[in-house]
Design a protein around this motif. Sequence first.
Motif, short mmCIF file in Angstrom:
data_model
loop_
_atom_site.label_atom_id
_atom_site.label_comp_id
_atom_site.label_asym_id
_atom_site.label_seq_id
_atom_site.Cartn_x
_atom_site.Cartn_y
_atom_site.Cartn_z
N GLU A 1 0.84 -1.21 0.00
CA GLU A 1 0.00 0.00 0.00
C GLU A 1 0.87 1.26 0.00
OE1 GLU A 1 -3.63 -2.13 2.42
OE2 GLU A 1 -2.41 -0.61 3.44
N GLN A 2 1.95 1.19 0.77
CA GLN A 2 2.83 2.38 0.85
C GLN A 2 3.44 2.70 -0.51
OE1 GLN A 2 5.59 1.43 3.95
NE2 GLN A 2 4.48 2.62 5.49
N LEU A 3 3.85 1.66 -1.22
CA LEU A 3 4.45 1.90 -2.54
C LEU A 3 3.43 2.52 -3.49
CD1 LEU A 3 6.57 -1.36 -3.05
CD2 LEU A 3 7.42 0.96 -2.73
N ILE A 4 2.21 1.98 -3.45
CA ILE A 4 1.16 2.52 -4.34
C ILE A 4 0.88 3.98 -3.96
CG2 ILE A 4 -1.26 2.27 -5.02
CD1 ILE A 4 -0.83 -0.80 -4.67
N ASP A 5 0.82 4.26 -2.66
CA ASP A 5 0.58 5.65 -2.21
C ASP A 5 1.70 6.58 -2.66
OD1 ASP A 5 -1.70 4.80 -1.05
OD2 ASP A 5 -0.96 4.86 1.03
N THR A 6 2.94 6.09 -2.52
CA THR A 6 4.09 6.93 -2.91
C THR A 6 3.99 7.30 -4.39
OG1 THR A 6 5.45 5.76 -1.32
CG2 THR A 6 6.62 7.00 -2.99
N ILE A 7 3.62 6.32 -5.20
CA ILE A 7 3.52 6.60 -6.63
C ILE A 7 2.39 7.61 -6.88
CG2 ILE A 7 2.99 5.58 -8.90
CD1 ILE A 7 4.31 2.96 -7.78
N ALA A 8 1.26 7.41 -6.18
CA ALA A 8 0.11 8.31 -6.40
C ALA A 8 0.45 9.74 -5.98
CB ALA A 8 -1.11 7.79 -5.63
N VAL A 9 1.02 9.89 -4.79
CA VAL A 9 1.30 11.24 -4.27
C VAL A 9 2.32 11.96 -5.14
CG1 VAL A 9 2.37 12.46 -2.31
CG2 VAL A 9 0.70 10.63 -1.89
N LEU B 1 4.15 15.47 -10.16
CA LEU B 1 4.62 15.54 -11.55
C LEU B 1 3.53 16.10 -12.47
CD1 LEU B 1 6.68 12.24 -11.99
CD2 LEU B 1 7.51 14.58 -11.81
N LYS B 2 2.29 15.67 -12.22
CA LYS B 2 1.18 16.18 -13.04
C LYS B 2 1.09 17.70 -12.92
CE LYS B 2 -2.85 14.07 -12.39
NZ LYS B 2 -3.71 13.11 -11.67
N GLN B 3 1.27 18.19 -11.68
CA GLN B 3 1.20 19.64 -11.46
C GLN B 3 2.33 20.36 -12.19
OE1 GLN B 3 1.08 20.11 -7.24
NE2 GLN B 3 -0.98 19.24 -7.10
N GLN B 4 3.49 19.73 -12.17
CA GLN B 4 4.63 20.35 -12.87
C GLN B 4 4.33 20.49 -14.37
OE1 GLN B 4 7.90 21.29 -12.09
NE2 GLN B 4 8.96 21.11 -14.05
N VAL B 5 3.75 19.43 -14.93
CA VAL B 5 3.41 19.46 -16.37
C VAL B 5 2.42 20.59 -16.61
CG1 VAL B 5 2.30 18.18 -18.25
CG2 VAL B 5 3.84 16.99 -16.68
N ARG B 6 1.42 20.72 -15.71
CA ARG B 6 0.40 21.77 -15.88
C ARG B 6 1.03 23.16 -15.73
NH1 ARG B 6 -3.11 19.96 -11.72
NH2 ARG B 6 -3.60 17.92 -12.49
N ARG B 7 1.83 23.31 -14.65
CA ARG B 7 2.40 24.61 -14.35
C ARG B 7 3.29 25.11 -15.48
NH1 ARG B 7 3.56 23.69 -9.17
NH2 ARG B 7 5.42 22.56 -9.77
N GLU B 8 4.08 24.20 -16.04
CA GLU B 8 5.02 24.61 -17.08
C GLU B 8 4.35 24.65 -18.45
OE1 GLU B 8 8.97 24.04 -16.65
OE2 GLU B 8 8.39 24.91 -14.73
N ASP B 9 3.05 24.33 -18.46
CA ASP B 9 2.28 24.38 -19.68
C ASP B 9 2.81 23.42 -20.74
OD1 ASP B 9 0.05 25.36 -20.73
OD2 ASP B 9 0.96 27.07 -21.75
N HIS B 10 3.34 22.29 -20.29
CA HIS B 10 3.79 21.28 -21.26
C HIS B 10 2.57 20.49 -21.70
CE1 HIS B 10 8.06 21.80 -20.76
NE2 HIS B 10 7.93 21.75 -19.45
N ASP B 11 2.57 20.01 -22.95
CA ASP B 11 1.42 19.21 -23.34
C ASP B 11 1.59 17.75 -22.95
OD1 ASP B 11 3.37 18.85 -25.13
OD2 ASP B 11 2.24 19.45 -26.92
N SER B 12 2.78 17.35 -22.53
CA SER B 12 2.94 15.97 -22.08
C SER B 12 4.12 15.88 -21.13
CB SER B 12 3.20 15.05 -23.28
OG SER B 12 4.50 15.30 -23.77
N LEU B 13 4.15 14.80 -20.36
CA LEU B 13 5.28 14.60 -19.46
C LEU B 13 6.56 14.40 -20.27
CD1 LEU B 13 6.18 14.28 -16.52
CD2 LEU B 13 5.70 11.86 -16.69
N GLU B 14 6.42 13.78 -21.46
CA GLU B 14 7.59 13.55 -22.31
C GLU B 14 8.28 14.87 -22.64
OE1 GLU B 14 6.31 11.31 -25.71
OE2 GLU B 14 6.08 9.58 -24.40
#
Length: 419
Positions: free
Chosen positions: A7-15, A20-33
Amino acid sequence: MTRRALEQLIDTIAVNGEVLKQQVRREDHDSLENCLADPCRMNGDASKARLAVIDASKRLVRLVTGPYDLFYDMMSEVFQVGAIRALMNFGIPQLIPLHEPLAAIVLELLSGLGRDPLRRLIRYTASYGFLQEVEPEMFGHTPLSALCVHDSVATRSCMWNLNVTFPVASKIYEGLKVDPSASDNTRCAASVAYASPEKQITNIWDYHRSYPKLELGFHDYINATTRSAYYSALHAVRGFDWSSVQTVVDIGGSSGHVSMALTEAHPHLHCIFEDLPDVISESRQTLPPAYADKIEYLTHSFFEPQPVASADYFLLRFVLHNWSDEDVCRIIANLSPALRPGMWVLIADIAVPEIGSSSGQVEAIVRCMDCRMLALFGGRERTKNDIVALVQGVDTRLAWKSCTQPEGSMASFLAFQCV
Ligand SMILES: C[S@@+](CC[C@H](N)C(=O)[O-])C[C@H]1O[C@@H](n2cnc3c(N)ncnc32)[C@H](O)[C@@H]1O
């Protein structure tokens, strides 16, 4: 591992995935790539989150795979590299245009490799993200395969690793049979892998001398590593206050990429970059003209006394880890005659962390690099204390001042000032 651990590993990945999702949004990138195209420009939180996701995901895969299948996977990894090596040497990825797929029949005609093995190899490498079958019998690139062909530096770097280091990795055992204490860096795995009845080879440097073209591949590899977040030259730029520095000697500067990054960010800096004759003559031809008045070249072996006596800083970035303790002492001893009070020696190398003090991902990278050094050069990664002890054992005037590790950097910067 308990259910709680899962459970901890799954939580770590989710959190951390959310960061990372926020970073993509903030920097206005269209993808994580796109965002990862230059991962060392990520902010500190995103860079930490990225490492945490990589680490937890790998642990999770190991956990859910279980030892029996993990064992099988581990034993199969050598075939992944072997298959990519075959494809790269037949020039298959290089034949496929970056943005459109190519038919198997055309690849067969252009490469001379039979369609059946061609398909089988690509379908295998595609299963772990290297090339893809866009539609039946039509093969195209993935970001990973594109990276290995989209510029000549990346391609030659890839070829050097596949053709030079791959055979050495399989000879670690034989190297240690010859020298069980790994104390003689002229008898490492590389010497065993490349020795022939006609010629004794001591290490990869020696091997390169016989095959200068391969040496170029090595420098492309070094250059290409600086595009990774872990080894980016930008860490050298940001890891230290260069504002009051005038002249830096970049010892063992390879293709001059660190000198370029430093002078680009700090135009007042004058860099003198030193390396062996072949490296300097190649770099002279490739250095962009914009750097001509900022970067000076000097052919110099660090096993000879340092000829520049008027620098503020001597930088040794990823140089000492290629060498045994004995050779590191010779390198520092040859620097000593040039040192005057107030001058600095800046050593950028991995400072091996205490066991258990870093993430599994960092630990894996550090240990892999240490094993590379053992096999290829008879060198090693060292702790901060090891490096300080070696330097001060040679020249007591070199007072250790600081050790900093910029966020996301594999290198730590150990600063010594001559008193
Ligand atoms: C691992 S590379 C590091 C390159 C660069 N400093 C960096 O941080 O990317 C080691 C460098 O040491 C150079 N080198 C090896 N033997 C040398 C010697 N005897 N004198 C000067 N440079 C040498 C190699 O040519 C290579 O460029």
